[in-house]
Design a protein around this motif. Structure first.
Motif, mmCIF file in Angstrom:
data_model
loop_
_atom_site.group_PDB
_atom_site.id
_atom_site.type_symbol
_atom_site.label_atom_id
_atom_site.label_comp_id
_atom_site.label_asym_id
_atom_site.label_seq_id
_atom_site.Cartn_x
_atom_site.Cartn_y
_atom_site.Cartn_z
ATOM 1 N N ILE A 6 45.602 21.471 -19.177
ATOM 2 C CA ILE A 6 44.692 21.430 -19.280
ATOM 3 C C ILE A 6 44.059 21.918 -17.103
ATOM 4 N N ASP A 7 44.306 22.273 -16.565
ATOM 5 C CA ASP A 7 44.448 22.226 -14.804
ATOM 6 C C ASP A 7 42.742 21.629 -14.222
ATOM 7 N N ARG A 8 41.755 21.723 -14.826
ATOM 8 C CA ARG A 8 40.369 20.885 -14.285
ATOM 9 C C ARG A 8 39.097 21.009 -15.869
ATOM 10 N N LEU A 9 38.657 20.066 -15.503
ATOM 11 C CA LEU A 9 38.061 19.456 -16.438
ATOM 12 C C LEU A 9 36.677 18.991 -15.914
ATOM 13 N N THR A 10 35.721 20.124 -15.743
ATOM 14 C CA THR A 10 34.627 19.757 -15.134
ATOM 15 C C THR A 10 32.723 19.330 -16.150
ATOM 16 N N LEU A 11 31.957 18.212 -16.150
ATOM 17 C CA LEU A 11 31.697 17.578 -16.835
ATOM 18 C C LEU A 11 30.696 17.363 -16.008
ATOM 19 N N LYS A 12 29.373 18.233 -16.314
ATOM 20 C CA LYS A 12 28.090 18.371 -15.701
ATOM 21 C C LYS A 12 27.584 17.912 -16.851
ATOM 22 N N LEU A 13 26.548 16.185 -16.758
ATOM 23 C CA LEU A 13 26.178 15.220 -17.143
ATOM 24 C C LEU A 13 25.170 14.533 -16.602
ATOM 25 N N SER A 14 23.861 14.347 -17.726
ATOM 26 C CA SER A 14 22.979 13.959 -17.470
ATOM 27 C C SER A 14 22.551 12.651 -18.369
ATOM 28 N N GLY A 15 21.834 11.652 -18.025
ATOM 29 C CA GLY A 15 21.719 10.461 -18.489
ATOM 30 C C GLY A 15 22.956 9.352 -18.836
ATOM 31 N N LEU A 16 23.965 10.214 -17.881
ATOM 32 C CA LEU A 16 24.969 8.332 -18.046
ATOM 33 C C LEU A 16 25.430 8.321 -17.077
ATOM 34 N N SER A 17 26.129 7.283 -16.051
ATOM 35 C CA SER A 17 26.471 6.697 -14.933
ATOM 36 C C SER A 17 27.483 6.790 -15.195
ATOM 37 N N ALA A 33 45.580 14.103 -25.551
ATOM 38 C CA ALA A 33 46.874 14.348 -26.063
ATOM 39 C C ALA A 33 47.429 14.195 -27.001
ATOM 40 N N SER A 34 46.556 13.248 -28.131
ATOM 41 C CA SER A 34 47.186 12.563 -29.482
ATOM 42 C C SER A 34 46.768 13.708 -30.447
ATOM 43 N N SER A 35 46.065 14.818 -29.556
ATOM 44 C CA SER A 35 45.480 15.545 -31.143
ATOM 45 C C SER A 35 47.064 16.453 -31.402
ATOM 46 N N GLU A 36 46.940 16.756 -33.380
ATOM 47 C CA GLU A 36 47.970 17.648 -33.081
ATOM 48 C C GLU A 36 46.961 19.216 -33.245
ATOM 49 N N ILE A 37 48.338 19.974 -32.263
ATOM 50 C CA ILE A 37 47.766 21.817 -32.059
ATOM 51 C C ILE A 37 48.700 22.267 -32.567
ATOM 52 N N PRO A 38 48.366 23.474 -33.863
ATOM 53 C CA PRO A 38 49.211 23.594 -34.241
ATOM 54 C C PRO A 38 50.055 25.171 -33.214
ATOM 55 N N GLY A 39 51.098 24.994 -33.358
ATOM 56 C CA GLY A 39 52.058 26.106 -32.104
ATOM 57 C C GLY A 39 51.040 27.272 -31.885
ATOM 58 N N ASN A 40 50.748 27.828 -33.556
ATOM 59 C CA ASN A 40 50.471 28.865 -32.975
ATOM 60 C C ASN A 40 48.933 29.632 -33.242
ATOM 61 N N SER A 41 48.752 28.613 -33.018
ATOM 62 C CA SER A 41 46.351 28.858 -32.827
ATOM 63 C C SER A 41 46.284 28.683 -31.476
ATOM 64 N N VAL A 42 47.312 28.401 -30.644
ATOM 65 C CA VAL A 42 46.751 28.438 -28.963
ATOM 66 C C VAL A 42 47.153 29.536 -28.312
ATOM 67 N N ARG A 43 46.509 30.094 -27.635
ATOM 68 C CA ARG A 43 46.146 31.157 -26.758
ATOM 69 C C ARG A 43 45.683 30.747 -25.285
ATOM 70 N N ASP A 44 46.189 31.823 -24.712
ATOM 71 C CA ASP A 44 45.459 31.526 -23.208
ATOM 72 C C ASP A 44 44.227 31.822 -23.127
ATOM 73 N N THR A 45 43.444 30.962 -22.396
ATOM 74 C CA THR A 45 42.148 30.411 -22.730
ATOM 75 C C THR A 45 41.428 30.642 -21.462
ATOM 76 N N PRO A 46 41.088 31.064 -20.398
ATOM 77 C CA PRO A 46 41.271 31.214 -18.886
ATOM 78 C C PRO A 46 39.688 29.636 -18.585
ATOM 79 N N SER A 47 39.207 29.854 -19.706
ATOM 80 C CA SER A 47 38.062 28.523 -19.631
ATOM 81 C C SER A 47 37.361 29.012 -20.834
ATOM 82 N N LEU A 48 36.457 27.833 -20.970
ATOM 83 C CA LEU A 48 35.858 26.893 -22.741
ATOM 84 C C LEU A 48 34.628 26.450 -21.702
ATOM 85 N N GLN A 49 33.329 26.755 -22.114
ATOM 86 C CA GLN A 49 32.075 26.594 -22.336
ATOM 87 C C GLN A 49 31.606 25.746 -22.871
#
Length: 76
Positions: A6-17, A33-49
């Protein structure tokens, strides 16, 4: 085991300090980091929203779980 970069994680939050936001980001990173991710399930994903509505009584721990679950769902 699959590598997840993950190159960048951006969180736009309101209501949290700033401290809660930083804690949330750390929790997300740790849980991914501790999640099990099957090797055949991850694809190149430029971004998630995602949009998650936070009820007033939602704690940071359960919010982190919800965000990580949605990230993994979108990757799979």
């Amino acid at each position: 085991m699959t590598n997840l970069n993950i190159d960048r994680l951006t969180l736009k939050l309101s209501g949290l300090s700033q401290n809660e936001g930083q804690r949330l980001a750390q929790m997300i990173a740790t849980r991914l980091a501790s999640s099990e991710i099957p090797g055949n399930s991850v694809r190149d994903t430029p971004s998630l929203q995602m949009n998650i509505n936070i009820p007033p009584n939602k704690n940071v721990d359960s919010l982190a779980n919800e965000i990580v679950s949605e990230i993994l769902r979108q990757l799979n």
